[in-house]
Design an enzyme around this catalytic site. Structure first.
Site, PDB file in Angstrom:
ATOM      1  N   HIS A  63      52.165 118.388 120.110  1.00 35.37           N
ATOM      2  CA  HIS A  63      52.820 117.223 120.717  1.00 35.37           C
ATOM      3  C   HIS A  63      54.054 117.701 121.473  1.00 35.37           C
ATOM      4  O   HIS A  63      54.442 118.873 121.386  1.00 35.37           O
ATOM      5  CB  HIS A  63      53.184 116.182 119.656  1.00 35.37           C
ATOM      6  CG  HIS A  63      54.209 116.628 118.659  1.00 35.37           C
ATOM      7  ND1 HIS A  63      54.009 117.673 117.778  1.00 35.37           N
ATOM      8  CD2 HIS A  63      55.473 116.163 118.388  1.00 35.37           C
ATOM      9  CE1 HIS A  63      55.070 117.827 117.018  1.00 35.37           C
ATOM     10  NE2 HIS A  63      55.969 116.935 117.379  1.00 35.37           N
ATOM     11  N   ASP A  67      61.020 120.841 119.661  1.00 35.86           N
ATOM     12  CA  ASP A  67      60.911 122.003 118.785  1.00 35.86           C
ATOM     13  C   ASP A  67      59.493 122.567 118.750  1.00 35.86           C
ATOM     14  O   ASP A  67      59.257 123.616 118.160  1.00 35.86           O
ATOM     15  CB  ASP A  67      61.388 121.662 117.368  1.00 35.86           C
ATOM     16  CG  ASP A  67      60.721 120.435 116.775  1.00 35.86           C
ATOM     17  OD1 ASP A  67      60.494 119.461 117.503  1.00 35.86           O
ATOM     18  OD2 ASP A  67      60.447 120.429 115.546  1.00 35.86           O
ATOM     19  N   HIS A  68      58.550 121.890 119.411  1.00 36.12           N
ATOM     20  CA  HIS A  68      57.164 122.357 119.446  1.00 36.12           C
ATOM     21  C   HIS A  68      56.717 122.797 120.838  1.00 36.12           C
ATOM     22  O   HIS A  68      55.583 123.267 120.980  1.00 36.12           O
ATOM     23  CB  HIS A  68      56.231 121.264 118.940  1.00 36.12           C
ATOM     24  CG  HIS A  68      56.454 120.908 117.514  1.00 36.12           C
ATOM     25  ND1 HIS A  68      55.685 121.409 116.488  1.00 36.12           N
ATOM     26  CD2 HIS A  68      57.392 120.107 116.932  1.00 36.12           C
ATOM     27  CE1 HIS A  68      56.129 120.939 115.330  1.00 36.12           C
ATOM     28  NE2 HIS A  68      57.170 120.145 115.585  1.00 36.12           N
ATOM     29  N   HIS A 141      52.180 110.232 114.060  1.00 37.45           N
ATOM     30  CA  HIS A 141      53.547 110.597 114.440  1.00 37.45           C
ATOM     31  C   HIS A 141      53.992 109.608 115.516  1.00 37.45           C
ATOM     32  O   HIS A 141      53.144 108.964 116.145  1.00 37.45           O
ATOM     33  CB  HIS A 141      53.561 112.041 114.957  1.00 37.45           C
ATOM     34  CG  HIS A 141      54.897 112.700 114.897  1.00 37.45           C
ATOM     35  ND1 HIS A 141      55.666 112.739 113.757  1.00 37.45           N
ATOM     36  CD2 HIS A 141      55.620 113.363 115.844  1.00 37.45           C
ATOM     37  CE1 HIS A 141      56.786 113.394 113.994  1.00 37.45           C
ATOM     38  NE2 HIS A 141      56.778 113.784 115.255  1.00 37.45           N
TER      39      HIS A 141
END
Length: 309
Positions: A63, A67-68, A141
């Site tokens: 996603h 931070d990803h 999420h």
């Protein structure tokens, strides 16, 4: 010689710490090298792993929270800087296509690498690879999020004593494998009579999510499960509110899904002692447990024991 192992680039969640970089996970699976969720600093962390951008064959983004994915611009530019000679596939939630386009062209560079952009359009989407199937499952999420699992098809292992008993040797063994049977002296010998099933291996990657059907589907019979455990049970209500898992929840999923090796990661910066995650997980999971640390390597466990065909 094949190699199947996970290299951990970062284990923090929203905020990095002195000990934990933002996310990043490299899976070496035979000739495929998959990079999952490259956060900030992933390019530098890779220098410590012995895996270069030239080795990458596929990038998978769960996603578009920073931070990803904020390591994507540098990683994509590095592919061109190193003149990677093969196409590199990139998978991400289709609803985040605008984010991907911005990250891909976040700054000026001379693009020479070939990206095969293959967004995930639907829950359960499957991508066929030479090593098996990459499957994406929708997670729970606040924004569109998918987890991934790599499934190797089952094979078979021929039993020398059975082959010998039927007098099967040399090229006849190959013919039996290809055709599934062999006519020999007026009798048909089937492959099942002289072999056992060799279970294919499974890897699962589950990031930011609350408990949902997708988590269970991804974890089912995984040999190696990498899963977020952002919170401890004391913050279970907060975890549910923001779409995350606790260490206890992740461990229960692993135990009930037949997972062999469980890797907990994506830890909130509020927890200074990682042993708390291990203690909580051990209340539910008795298999191989790994509390991820930056730059550690985790081996995919040996194949399951072959079963009778």
């Amino acid at each position: 010689m094949s190699m199947r192992e996970l290299a951990v680039l970062g284990t923090a969640s929203q905020a990095p710490t002195r000990q934990r970089n933002h996310n990043g996970y490299l899976l070496r699976w035979d000739d495929e090298v998959l990079l999952f969720d490259p956060g900030e600093g992933s390019q530098r962390q890779m220098l410590h792993t012995g895996i270069s951008a030239t080795d990458l064959t596929r990038i998978c983004v769960t996603h578009f929270h920073g931070d990803h994915c904020l390591g994507l611009p540098g990683m994509i530019q590095r592919l061109s800087l190193d003149r990677v000679p093969h196409p590199v596939a990139v998978h991400f939630p289709a609803g985040g296509a605008d984010y991907f386009a911005r990250l891909r062209h976040a700054s000026s560079f001379y693009e020479t690498a070939e990206l095969a952009v293959e967004p995930i359009e639907a829950d359960g989407q499957r991508i066929t690879l030479g090593i098996g199937t990459l499957e994406a499952r929708r997670l729970r999420h606040p924004i569109e999020t998918y987890g991934y699992r790599l499934v190797e098809p089952d094979g078979c292992r021929m039993l020398p004593e059975k082959l010998s008993a039927y007098g099967i040797a040399g090229p006849a063994v190959g013919q039996l494998l290809r055709d599934g049977h062999l006519d020999l002296d007026g009798r048909r010998v089937t492959r099942d009579e002289v072999s056992v099933t060799r279970p294919g291996q499974r890897f699962a990657f589950v990031m930011d999510t609350g408990l949902c059907d997708g988590v269970w589907a991804l974890a089912e019979h995984a040999d190696l499960l990498v899963i977020e455990s952002t919170f401890l049970e004391s913050e279970a209500a907060l975890a549910a509110e923001v779409g995350h898992l606790t260490a206890g929840q992740a461990a229960r999923v692993a135990a009930e899904s037949g997972v062999r090796t469980l890797v907990l990661t994506h830890f909130s910066q509020r927890y200074a002692d990682p042993r708390r995650f291990a203690d909580e997980a051990r209340e539910h999971f008795t298999g191989e447990l790994v509390i991820a640390e930056d730059l550690m390597t985790v081996q995919v466990p040996p194949r399951r024991v072959a079963s009778a065909g």
